[in-house]
Design a protein around this motif. Structure first.
Motif, PDB file in Angstrom:
ATOM      1  N   GLU A   5       0.709  -1.142   0.010  1.00 56.47           N
ATOM      2  CA  GLU A   5       0.104  -0.043  -0.045  1.00 56.47           C
ATOM      3  C   GLU A   5       0.765   1.273   0.203  1.00 56.47           C
ATOM      4  O   GLU A   5       0.718   2.103  -0.609  1.00 56.47           O
ATOM      5  CB  GLU A   5      -0.942  -0.144   1.333  1.00 56.47           C
ATOM      6  CG  GLU A   5      -2.113  -1.122   1.271  1.00 56.47           C
ATOM      7  CD  GLU A   5      -1.437  -2.515   0.984  1.00 56.47           C
ATOM      8  OE1 GLU A   5      -0.643  -2.669   1.969  1.00 56.47           O
ATOM      9  OE2 GLU A   5      -1.989  -3.324   0.207  1.00 56.47           O
ATOM     10  N   GLU A   6       1.928   1.023   0.753  1.00 58.03           N
ATOM     11  CA  GLU A   6       2.944   2.488   0.929  1.00 58.03           C
ATOM     12  C   GLU A   6       3.388   2.486  -0.390  1.00 58.03           C
ATOM     13  O   GLU A   6       3.557   3.811  -0.995  1.00 58.03           O
ATOM     14  CB  GLU A   6       4.093   1.906   1.812  1.00 58.03           C
ATOM     15  CG  GLU A   6       4.506   3.146   2.773  1.00 58.03           C
ATOM     16  CD  GLU A   6       5.374   2.613   3.932  1.00 58.03           C
ATOM     17  OE1 GLU A   6       6.614   3.176   3.614  1.00 58.03           O
ATOM     18  OE2 GLU A   6       5.135   1.883   4.764  1.00 58.03           O
ATOM     19  N   LEU A   7       3.952   1.415  -0.895  1.00 53.58           N
ATOM     20  CA  LEU A   7       4.902   1.672  -2.241  1.00 53.58           C
ATOM     21  C   LEU A   7       3.873   1.952  -3.155  1.00 53.58           C
ATOM     22  O   LEU A   7       3.925   2.971  -4.280  1.00 53.58           O
ATOM     23  CB  LEU A   7       5.216  -0.003  -2.776  1.00 53.58           C
ATOM     24  CG  LEU A   7       6.082   0.008  -3.961  1.00 53.58           C
ATOM     25  CD1 LEU A   7       7.222  -0.661  -4.047  1.00 53.58           C
ATOM     26  CD2 LEU A   7       5.025  -0.325  -5.250  1.00 53.58           C
ATOM     27  N   CYS A  11       4.495   5.631  -5.351  1.00 51.45           N
ATOM     28  CA  CYS A  11       4.868   5.449  -6.784  1.00 51.45           C
ATOM     29  C   CYS A  11       3.674   6.294  -7.497  1.00 51.45           C
ATOM     30  O   CYS A  11       3.996   6.701  -8.615  1.00 51.45           O
ATOM     31  CB  CYS A  11       4.854   4.055  -6.918  1.00 51.45           C
ATOM     32  SG  CYS A  11       5.555   3.541  -8.902  1.00 51.45           S
ATOM     33  N   LYS A  12       2.535   6.028  -7.226  1.00 54.91           N
ATOM     34  CA  LYS A  12       1.611   6.857  -8.039  1.00 54.91           C
ATOM     35  C   LYS A  12       1.841   8.468  -8.125  1.00 54.91           C
ATOM     36  O   LYS A  12       1.407   9.157  -9.086  1.00 54.91           O
ATOM     37  CB  LYS A  12       0.164   6.684  -7.725  1.00 54.91           C
ATOM     38  CG  LYS A  12      -0.372   5.220  -8.135  1.00 54.91           C
ATOM     39  CD  LYS A  12      -1.857   4.977  -7.570  1.00 54.91           C
ATOM     40  CE  LYS A  12      -2.093   3.434  -7.862  1.00 54.91           C
ATOM     41  NZ  LYS A  12      -3.251   3.111  -6.876  1.00 54.91           N
ATOM     42  N   VAL A  27       2.395   2.579 -14.188  1.00 53.10           N
ATOM     43  CA  VAL A  27       2.052   1.273 -14.253  1.00 53.10           C
ATOM     44  C   VAL A  27       3.123   0.692 -13.343  1.00 53.10           C
ATOM     45  O   VAL A  27       4.119   0.354 -13.617  1.00 53.10           O
ATOM     46  CB  VAL A  27       2.435   0.866 -15.862  1.00 53.10           C
ATOM     47  CG1 VAL A  27       1.997  -0.535 -15.973  1.00 53.10           C
ATOM     48  CG2 VAL A  27       1.529   1.548 -16.729  1.00 53.10           C
ATOM     49  N   ILE A  28       2.361   0.074 -12.396  1.00 55.91           N
ATOM     50  CA  ILE A  28       3.399  -0.346 -10.948  1.00 55.91           C
ATOM     51  C   ILE A  28       3.625  -1.709 -11.283  1.00 55.91           C
ATOM     52  O   ILE A  28       4.596  -2.285 -11.038  1.00 55.91           O
ATOM     53  CB  ILE A  28       2.564   0.141  -9.806  1.00 55.91           C
ATOM     54  CG1 ILE A  28       2.522   1.426  -9.630  1.00 55.91           C
ATOM     55  CG2 ILE A  28       3.608  -0.505  -8.629  1.00 55.91           C
ATOM     56  CD1 ILE A  28       1.686   1.827  -8.155  1.00 55.91           C
ATOM     57  N   GLY A  29       2.533  -2.611 -11.511  1.00 52.46           N
ATOM     58  CA  GLY A  29       2.794  -4.136 -11.735  1.00 52.46           C
ATOM     59  C   GLY A  29       1.514  -4.923 -11.812  1.00 52.46           C
ATOM     60  O   GLY A  29       0.354  -4.213 -11.576  1.00 52.46           O
ATOM     61  N   ALA A 101      16.388   6.757 -12.103  1.00 53.03           N
ATOM     62  CA  ALA A 101      15.316   7.329 -11.172  1.00 53.03           C
ATOM     63  C   ALA A 101      14.278   6.414 -10.865  1.00 53.03           C
ATOM     64  O   ALA A 101      13.725   6.598  -9.582  1.00 53.03           O
ATOM     65  CB  ALA A 101      14.655   8.618 -11.901  1.00 53.03           C
ATOM     66  N   CYS A 102      13.820   5.417 -11.639  1.00 54.61           N
ATOM     67  CA  CYS A 102      12.942   4.644 -11.314  1.00 54.61           C
ATOM     68  C   CYS A 102      13.251   3.559 -10.523  1.00 54.61           C
ATOM     69  O   CYS A 102      12.329   2.681 -10.033  1.00 54.61           O
ATOM     70  CB  CYS A 102      12.107   4.177 -12.626  1.00 54.61           C
ATOM     71  SG  CYS A 102      10.385   4.008 -12.516  1.00 54.61           S
ATOM     72  N   SER A 103      14.741   3.139 -10.550  1.00 55.50           N
ATOM     73  CA  SER A 103      15.048   1.764  -9.992  1.00 55.50           C
ATOM     74  C   SER A 103      14.739   1.556  -8.606  1.00 55.50           C
ATOM     75  O   SER A 103      14.615   0.406  -8.051  1.00 55.50           O
ATOM     76  CB  SER A 103      16.690   1.858 -10.041  1.00 55.50           C
ATOM     77  OG  SER A 103      17.307   2.745  -9.180  1.00 55.50           O
ATOM     78  N   GLY A 104      14.418   2.537  -7.677  1.00 57.55           N
ATOM     79  CA  GLY A 104      14.115   2.415  -6.389  1.00 57.55           C
ATOM     80  C   GLY A 104      12.817   1.667  -5.922  1.00 57.55           C
ATOM     81  O   GLY A 104      12.442   0.934  -5.190  1.00 57.55           O
ATOM     82  N   TRP A 105      11.812   1.800  -7.117  1.00 57.12           N
ATOM     83  CA  TRP A 105      10.577   1.289  -7.096  1.00 57.12           C
ATOM     84  C   TRP A 105      10.762  -0.164  -7.385  1.00 57.12           C
ATOM     85  O   TRP A 105      10.177  -0.964  -6.674  1.00 57.12           O
ATOM     86  CB  TRP A 105       9.497   1.891  -7.970  1.00 57.12           C
ATOM     87  CG  TRP A 105       9.333   3.510  -7.820  1.00 57.12           C
ATOM     88  CD1 TRP A 105       9.655   4.406  -8.714  1.00 57.12           C
ATOM     89  CD2 TRP A 105       8.861   3.936  -6.686  1.00 57.12           C
ATOM     90  NE1 TRP A 105       9.222   5.768  -8.242  1.00 57.12           N
ATOM     91  CE2 TRP A 105       8.973   5.442  -6.854  1.00 57.12           C
ATOM     92  CE3 TRP A 105       8.441   3.444  -5.537  1.00 57.12           C
ATOM     93  CZ2 TRP A 105       8.391   6.262  -6.064  1.00 57.12           C
ATOM     94  CZ3 TRP A 105       7.894   4.590  -4.621  1.00 57.12           C
ATOM     95  CH2 TRP A 105       7.936   5.882  -4.787  1.00 57.12           C
ATOM     96  N   LEU A 106      11.501  -0.557  -8.357  1.00 55.83           N
ATOM     97  CA  LEU A 106      11.681  -1.833  -8.645  1.00 55.83           C
ATOM     98  C   LEU A 106      12.204  -2.676  -7.530  1.00 55.83           C
ATOM     99  O   LEU A 106      12.298  -3.429  -6.933  1.00 55.83           O
ATOM    100  CB  LEU A 106      12.338  -2.251 -10.099  1.00 55.83           C
ATOM    101  CG  LEU A 106      12.597  -3.709 -10.274  1.00 55.83           C
ATOM    102  CD1 LEU A 106      11.428  -4.200 -10.668  1.00 55.83           C
ATOM    103  CD2 LEU A 106      13.518  -3.483 -11.605  1.00 55.83           C
ATOM    104  N   ASN A 107      13.612  -1.867  -6.903  1.00 49.59           N
ATOM    105  CA  ASN A 107      14.046  -2.438  -5.631  1.00 49.59           C
ATOM    106  C   ASN A 107      13.027  -2.778  -4.593  1.00 49.59           C
ATOM    107  O   ASN A 107      13.151  -3.779  -4.037  1.00 49.59           O
ATOM    108  CB  ASN A 107      15.180  -1.423  -5.346  1.00 49.59           C
ATOM    109  CG  ASN A 107      16.528  -1.369  -6.257  1.00 49.59           C
ATOM    110  OD1 ASN A 107      16.567  -2.263  -7.174  1.00 49.59           O
ATOM    111  ND2 ASN A 107      17.098  -0.621  -6.038  1.00 49.59           N
ATOM    112  N   ALA A 108      12.401  -1.981  -4.545  1.00 48.83           N
ATOM    113  CA  ALA A 108      11.128  -1.956  -3.278  1.00 48.83           C
ATOM    114  C   ALA A 108      10.245  -3.313  -3.955  1.00 48.83           C
ATOM    115  O   ALA A 108       9.982  -4.023  -2.922  1.00 48.83           O
ATOM    116  CB  ALA A 108      10.423  -0.869  -3.072  1.00 48.83           C
ATOM    117  N   GLN A 109       9.962  -3.397  -4.769  1.00 50.07           N
ATOM    118  CA  GLN A 109       9.221  -4.520  -5.366  1.00 50.07           C
ATOM    119  C   GLN A 109      10.003  -5.772  -5.122  1.00 50.07           C
ATOM    120  O   GLN A 109       9.291  -6.635  -4.770  1.00 50.07           O
ATOM    121  CB  GLN A 109       8.757  -4.394  -6.877  1.00 50.07           C
ATOM    122  CG  GLN A 109       7.734  -3.482  -7.315  1.00 50.07           C
ATOM    123  CD  GLN A 109       7.527  -3.207  -8.553  1.00 50.07           C
ATOM    124  OE1 GLN A 109       8.216  -3.039  -9.288  1.00 50.07           O
ATOM    125  NE2 GLN A 109       6.048  -3.024  -9.102  1.00 50.07           N
TER     126      GLN A 109
END
Ligand code: URA
Length: 189
Positions: A5-7, A11-12, A27-29, A101-109
């Motif tokens: 939920e936090e992610l 991310c949005k 588009v998160i996943g 710039a986007c890599s942090g979101w994938l790392n969190a996933q």
């Protein structure tokens, strides 16, 4: 990031790069968040940007067919994410700055899923995850240990639409993926 939920809510709202100015949706996943297998594509195209879900265009239909060959289903036993979460205008390759710039979101996933197996879809994802020296025509279907996670790449479904001659090799790669899922994963197949 402690939970999905936090992610998702962070991310949005992301404005870490200029793609936020032209996107319709982040588009998160999609898929099963408890899955043991993470697929990673390049970035959203037009249909994905409009719908807010990865791989919903023609390439997505082919991806679903490829998954079905080995008993996988995007909503049941895998999770699908992308290197960049926002559409690069005119479907150009994401720039190095945008990927970074986007890599942090994938790392969190990665951290939330803790995958046993990662499958990169196409050159851009494979270069980002496996390494800059990766060559998709030479290295597809081969296993790499990336921080303890078994990782391989398949040809991108859009590339298979452009060049159907690659499909027999991809069938072999899919059967290899199925073999390793069966030996490594307890909840997937
Ligand atoms: N291609 C990708 O790499 N990702 C998508 O989500 C759609 C098309």
């Amino acid at each position: 990031m402690d939970n999905w939920e936090e992610l998702e809510s962070a991310c949005k709202e992301c404005k870490k790069c200029a793609l936020n100015e032209t996107r319709t949706n982040v588009v998160i996943g999609v898929g099963n968040r408890d899955s043991e297998v993470l697929f990673i594509g390049e970035g959203p195209g037009e249909s994905e940007d409009l719908k807010g879900e990865p791989f919903v265009g023609r390439a997505g239909k082919l991806l679903d067919d490829m998954l079905q060959i080995i008993g996988l289903d995007r909503n049941r036993n895998i999770y699908i994410a992308n290197i960049v979460k926002c559409r690069p205008p005119k479907n150009r390759d994401p720039s190095n700055e945008e990927r970074e710039a986007c890599s942090g979101w994938l790392n969190a996933q990665y951290a939330l899923i803790s995958p046993k197996i990662v499958v990169c879809l196409g050159r851009i994802a494979a270069e980002a995850i496996i390494g800059a020296g990766f060559k998709i025509t030479r290295d597809h279907g081969k296993w790499h240990d990336i921080n303890g996670v078994k990782t391989m790449a398949l040809f991108h479904p859009a590339a298979l639409l452009r060049d159907p001659n690659r499909r027999p090799e991809t069938f072999v790669d899919l059967k290899e993926l199925e073999r390793v899922i069966k030996s490594e994963c307890t909840r997937t197949l």
